[in-house]
Scaffold this motif. Structure first.
Motif, PDB file in Angstrom:
ATOM      1  N   SER A   7      27.335 -15.872   3.166  1.00 40.50           N
ATOM      2  CA  SER A   7      26.245 -16.335   2.327  1.00 40.50           C
ATOM      3  C   SER A   7      26.543 -15.510   1.022  1.00 40.50           C
ATOM      4  O   SER A   7      27.322 -14.560   1.068  1.00 40.50           O
ATOM      5  CB  SER A   7      24.907 -16.251   2.892  1.00 40.50           C
ATOM      6  OG  SER A   7      24.703 -14.775   3.011  1.00 40.50           O
ATOM      7  N   GLY A   8      26.021 -15.965   0.024  1.00 42.56           N
ATOM      8  CA  GLY A   8      26.056 -15.305  -1.324  1.00 42.56           C
ATOM      9  C   GLY A   8      26.845 -15.895  -2.268  1.00 42.56           C
ATOM     10  O   GLY A   8      26.753 -15.113  -3.369  1.00 42.56           O
ATOM     11  N   GLY A   9      27.530 -16.912  -1.997  1.00 45.27           N
ATOM     12  CA  GLY A   9      28.599 -17.541  -3.022  1.00 45.27           C
ATOM     13  C   GLY A   9      27.774 -18.274  -3.958  1.00 45.27           C
ATOM     14  O   GLY A   9      26.423 -18.358  -3.664  1.00 45.27           O
ATOM     15  N   GLY A  10      28.498 -18.893  -5.014  1.00 47.56           N
ATOM     16  CA  GLY A  10      27.746 -19.651  -5.929  1.00 47.56           C
ATOM     17  C   GLY A  10      28.515 -19.670  -7.113  1.00 47.56           C
ATOM     18  O   GLY A  10      29.897 -19.422  -7.209  1.00 47.56           O
ATOM     19  N   LEU A  11      28.230 -20.401  -8.221  1.00 48.31           N
ATOM     20  CA  LEU A  11      28.597 -20.712  -9.352  1.00 48.31           C
ATOM     21  C   LEU A  11      28.046 -19.613 -10.347  1.00 48.31           C
ATOM     22  O   LEU A  11      26.898 -19.479 -10.707  1.00 48.31           O
ATOM     23  CB  LEU A  11      28.349 -21.953 -10.075  1.00 48.31           C
ATOM     24  CG  LEU A  11      28.774 -22.303 -11.575  1.00 48.31           C
ATOM     25  CD1 LEU A  11      30.374 -22.174 -11.394  1.00 48.31           C
ATOM     26  CD2 LEU A  11      28.282 -23.572 -11.866  1.00 48.31           C
ATOM     27  N   VAL A  12      29.214 -18.737 -10.746  1.00 49.14           N
ATOM     28  CA  VAL A  12      28.586 -17.645 -11.847  1.00 49.14           C
ATOM     29  C   VAL A  12      29.610 -17.637 -13.016  1.00 49.14           C
ATOM     30  O   VAL A  12      30.572 -18.328 -13.219  1.00 49.14           O
ATOM     31  CB  VAL A  12      28.991 -16.507 -11.116  1.00 49.14           C
ATOM     32  CG1 VAL A  12      27.790 -16.221  -9.954  1.00 49.14           C
ATOM     33  CG2 VAL A  12      30.162 -15.925 -10.748  1.00 49.14           C
ATOM     34  N   GLN A  13      29.195 -16.834 -13.908  1.00 51.22           N
ATOM     35  CA  GLN A  13      30.133 -16.657 -15.249  1.00 51.22           C
ATOM     36  C   GLN A  13      31.042 -15.346 -15.114  1.00 51.22           C
ATOM     37  O   GLN A  13      30.521 -14.713 -14.323  1.00 51.22           O
ATOM     38  CB  GLN A  13      29.278 -16.682 -16.325  1.00 51.22           C
ATOM     39  CG  GLN A  13      28.358 -17.876 -16.707  1.00 51.22           C
ATOM     40  CD  GLN A  13      27.556 -17.864 -17.891  1.00 51.22           C
ATOM     41  OE1 GLN A  13      27.392 -16.817 -18.542  1.00 51.22           O
ATOM     42  NE2 GLN A  13      27.219 -19.158 -18.379  1.00 51.22           N
ATOM     43  N   ALA A  14      31.871 -15.553 -15.818  1.00 53.88           N
ATOM     44  CA  ALA A  14      32.812 -14.240 -15.841  1.00 53.88           C
ATOM     45  C   ALA A  14      32.384 -13.011 -16.420  1.00 53.88           C
ATOM     46  O   ALA A  14      31.310 -13.334 -17.296  1.00 53.88           O
ATOM     47  CB  ALA A  14      33.817 -14.647 -16.873  1.00 53.88           C
ATOM     48  N   GLY A  15      32.263 -12.055 -15.702  1.00 55.29           N
ATOM     49  CA  GLY A  15      31.514 -10.802 -16.084  1.00 55.29           C
ATOM     50  C   GLY A  15      30.422 -10.601 -15.107  1.00 55.29           C
ATOM     51  O   GLY A  15      29.873  -9.349 -15.036  1.00 55.29           O
ATOM     52  N   ASP A  16      29.958 -11.613 -14.488  1.00 55.33           N
ATOM     53  CA  ASP A  16      28.756 -11.485 -13.437  1.00 55.33           C
ATOM     54  C   ASP A  16      29.242 -10.611 -12.133  1.00 55.33           C
ATOM     55  O   ASP A  16      30.442 -10.494 -12.046  1.00 55.33           O
ATOM     56  CB  ASP A  16      28.165 -12.867 -12.986  1.00 55.33           C
ATOM     57  CG  ASP A  16      27.491 -13.374 -14.172  1.00 55.33           C
ATOM     58  OD1 ASP A  16      27.191 -14.614 -13.878  1.00 55.33           O
ATOM     59  OD2 ASP A  16      27.220 -12.701 -15.291  1.00 55.33           O
ATOM     60  N   SER A  17      28.159 -10.375 -11.380  1.00 63.15           N
ATOM     61  CA  SER A  17      28.342  -9.866 -10.232  1.00 63.15           C
ATOM     62  C   SER A  17      27.799 -10.516  -9.117  1.00 63.15           C
ATOM     63  O   SER A  17      26.853 -11.296  -9.346  1.00 63.15           O
ATOM     64  CB  SER A  17      27.900  -8.344  -9.964  1.00 63.15           C
ATOM     65  OG  SER A  17      28.604  -7.429 -11.003  1.00 63.15           O
ATOM     66  N   LEU A  18      28.479 -10.361  -7.872  1.00 62.89           N
ATOM     67  CA  LEU A  18      27.654 -10.910  -6.687  1.00 62.89           C
ATOM     68  C   LEU A  18      27.912 -10.298  -5.424  1.00 62.89           C
ATOM     69  O   LEU A  18      28.736  -9.303  -5.459  1.00 62.89           O
ATOM     70  CB  LEU A  18      28.553 -12.359  -6.240  1.00 62.89           C
ATOM     71  CG  LEU A  18      28.529 -13.640  -7.090  1.00 62.89           C
ATOM     72  CD1 LEU A  18      29.358 -14.772  -6.585  1.00 62.89           C
ATOM     73  CD2 LEU A  18      27.139 -14.117  -6.740  1.00 62.89           C
ATOM     74  N   LYS A  19      27.021 -10.576  -4.595  1.00 64.05           N
ATOM     75  CA  LYS A  19      26.924  -9.536  -3.328  1.00 64.05           C
ATOM     76  C   LYS A  19      27.076 -10.723  -2.190  1.00 64.05           C
ATOM     77  O   LYS A  19      26.125 -11.377  -1.938  1.00 64.05           O
ATOM     78  CB  LYS A  19      25.778  -8.815  -3.181  1.00 64.05           C
ATOM     79  CG  LYS A  19      25.840  -7.820  -2.054  1.00 64.05           C
ATOM     80  CD  LYS A  19      24.728  -6.869  -1.722  1.00 64.05           C
ATOM     81  CE  LYS A  19      24.730  -5.854  -0.830  1.00 64.05           C
ATOM     82  NZ  LYS A  19      23.734  -4.929  -1.033  1.00 64.05           N
ATOM     83  N   LEU A  20      28.146 -10.841  -1.511  1.00 64.20           N
ATOM     84  CA  LEU A  20      28.429 -11.612  -0.291  1.00 64.20           C
ATOM     85  C   LEU A  20      28.009 -10.876   1.010  1.00 64.20           C
ATOM     86  O   LEU A  20      28.201  -9.755   1.018  1.00 64.20           O
ATOM     87  CB  LEU A  20      29.830 -12.084  -0.279  1.00 64.20           C
ATOM     88  CG  LEU A  20      30.412 -12.467  -1.499  1.00 64.20           C
ATOM     89  CD1 LEU A  20      31.784 -13.219  -1.252  1.00 64.20           C
ATOM     90  CD2 LEU A  20      29.755 -13.883  -1.987  1.00 64.20           C
ATOM     91  N   SER A  21      27.356 -11.732   1.973  1.00 64.70           N
ATOM     92  CA  SER A  21      27.175 -11.306   3.301  1.00 64.70           C
ATOM     93  C   SER A  21      27.682 -11.931   4.410  1.00 64.70           C
ATOM     94  O   SER A  21      27.959 -13.251   4.229  1.00 64.70           O
ATOM     95  CB  SER A  21      25.578 -11.407   3.363  1.00 64.70           C
ATOM     96  OG  SER A  21      24.660 -10.713   2.299  1.00 64.70           O
ATOM     97  N   CYS A  22      28.103 -11.153   5.420  1.00 63.65           N
ATOM     98  CA  CYS A  22      28.602 -11.728   6.625  1.00 63.65           C
ATOM     99  C   CYS A  22      27.578 -11.259   7.541  1.00 63.65           C
ATOM    100  O   CYS A  22      27.590 -10.263   8.109  1.00 63.65           O
ATOM    101  CB  CYS A  22      30.171 -11.006   6.716  1.00 63.65           C
ATOM    102  SG  CYS A  22      30.708 -11.717   8.388  1.00 63.65           S
ATOM    103  N   LEU A  23      26.842 -12.200   8.221  1.00 65.91           N
ATOM    104  CA  LEU A  23      25.768 -12.112   9.273  1.00 65.91           C
ATOM    105  C   LEU A  23      26.473 -12.459  10.633  1.00 65.91           C
ATOM    106  O   LEU A  23      27.090 -13.538  10.771  1.00 65.91           O
ATOM    107  CB  LEU A  23      24.760 -12.977   9.262  1.00 65.91           C
ATOM    108  CG  LEU A  23      23.639 -12.956  10.078  1.00 65.91           C
ATOM    109  CD1 LEU A  23      22.864 -11.751  10.330  1.00 65.91           C
ATOM    110  CD2 LEU A  23      22.963 -14.275   9.828  1.00 65.91           C
ATOM    111  N   PHE A  24      26.422 -11.509  11.390  1.00 64.62           N
ATOM    112  CA  PHE A  24      26.733 -11.413  12.857  1.00 64.62           C
ATOM    113  C   PHE A  24      25.652 -12.018  13.731  1.00 64.62           C
ATOM    114  O   PHE A  24      24.622 -11.561  13.830  1.00 64.62           O
ATOM    115  CB  PHE A  24      27.103 -10.076  13.660  1.00 64.62           C
ATOM    116  CG  PHE A  24      28.463  -9.585  13.040  1.00 64.62           C
ATOM    117  CD1 PHE A  24      28.829  -9.389  11.736  1.00 64.62           C
ATOM    118  CD2 PHE A  24      29.420  -9.325  14.179  1.00 64.62           C
ATOM    119  CE1 PHE A  24      30.161  -9.057  11.333  1.00 64.62           C
ATOM    120  CE2 PHE A  24      30.784  -8.950  13.595  1.00 64.62           C
ATOM    121  CZ  PHE A  24      31.025  -8.625  12.357  1.00 64.62           C
ATOM    122  N   THR A  25      25.880 -13.262  14.310  1.00 63.96           N
ATOM    123  CA  THR A  25      24.604 -14.010  14.948  1.00 63.96           C
ATOM    124  C   THR A  25      24.339 -13.422  16.369  1.00 63.96           C
ATOM    125  O   THR A  25      23.017 -13.277  16.896  1.00 63.96           O
ATOM    126  CB  THR A  25      25.190 -15.414  15.405  1.00 63.96           C
ATOM    127  OG1 THR A  25      26.121 -15.285  16.218  1.00 63.96           O
ATOM    128  CG2 THR A  25      25.424 -16.061  14.100  1.00 63.96           C
TER     129      THR A  25
END
Length: 118
Positions: A7-25
């Motif tokens: 999770s954590g993806g999306g539409l962002v602009q160049a120069g932005d930051s994101l934090k993606l997560s990988c959840l173990f169920t």
């Protein structure tokens, strides 16, 4: 059997930051070697970063082109591994996948889309 959920993806602009997560169920990520891969449109899936369960080698490693902008992290008390991406570029547009390995078994998530507009 463990499943991975990104999770954590999306539409962002160049120069932005994101934090993606990988959840173990099931359980925590502590017993797994965990990696992030990405697949851009029309390209093969490529390795980005990894964090090892054991310390025989480096705890983390990165594909050369993302060093300095991408950070993989884990807290072994939690069921989540993260990928922070800074100074996003349009060429970072891809589906980002989490991969885990334990006892020669491989697990993949469904991926999370990251789209970077210029």
């Amino acid at each position: 059997q463990v499943q991975l959920r990104e999770s954590g993806g999306g539409l962002v602009q160049a120069g932005d930051s994101l934090k993606l997560s990988c959840l173990f169920t099931v359980g925590t990520a502590s017993r797994y070697d965990v990696s992030w891969f990405r697949q851009a449109p029309g390209k093969e899936r490529e390795f980005i970063a990894a964090t090892a369960n054991n310390r025989i080698g480096p705890a983390t490693r990165y594909e050369e082109s993302v060093k300095g902008r991408f950070t993989i992290s884990r807290d072994n008390t939690l069921p989540t591994v993260y990928l922070e991406i800074h100074t996003l570029k349009p060429e970072d547009t891809a589906i980002y996948y989490c991969h885990a390995r334990r006892n020669s078994r491989d697990y993949w998530g469904q991926g999370t889309q990251v789209t970077v507009s210029s």
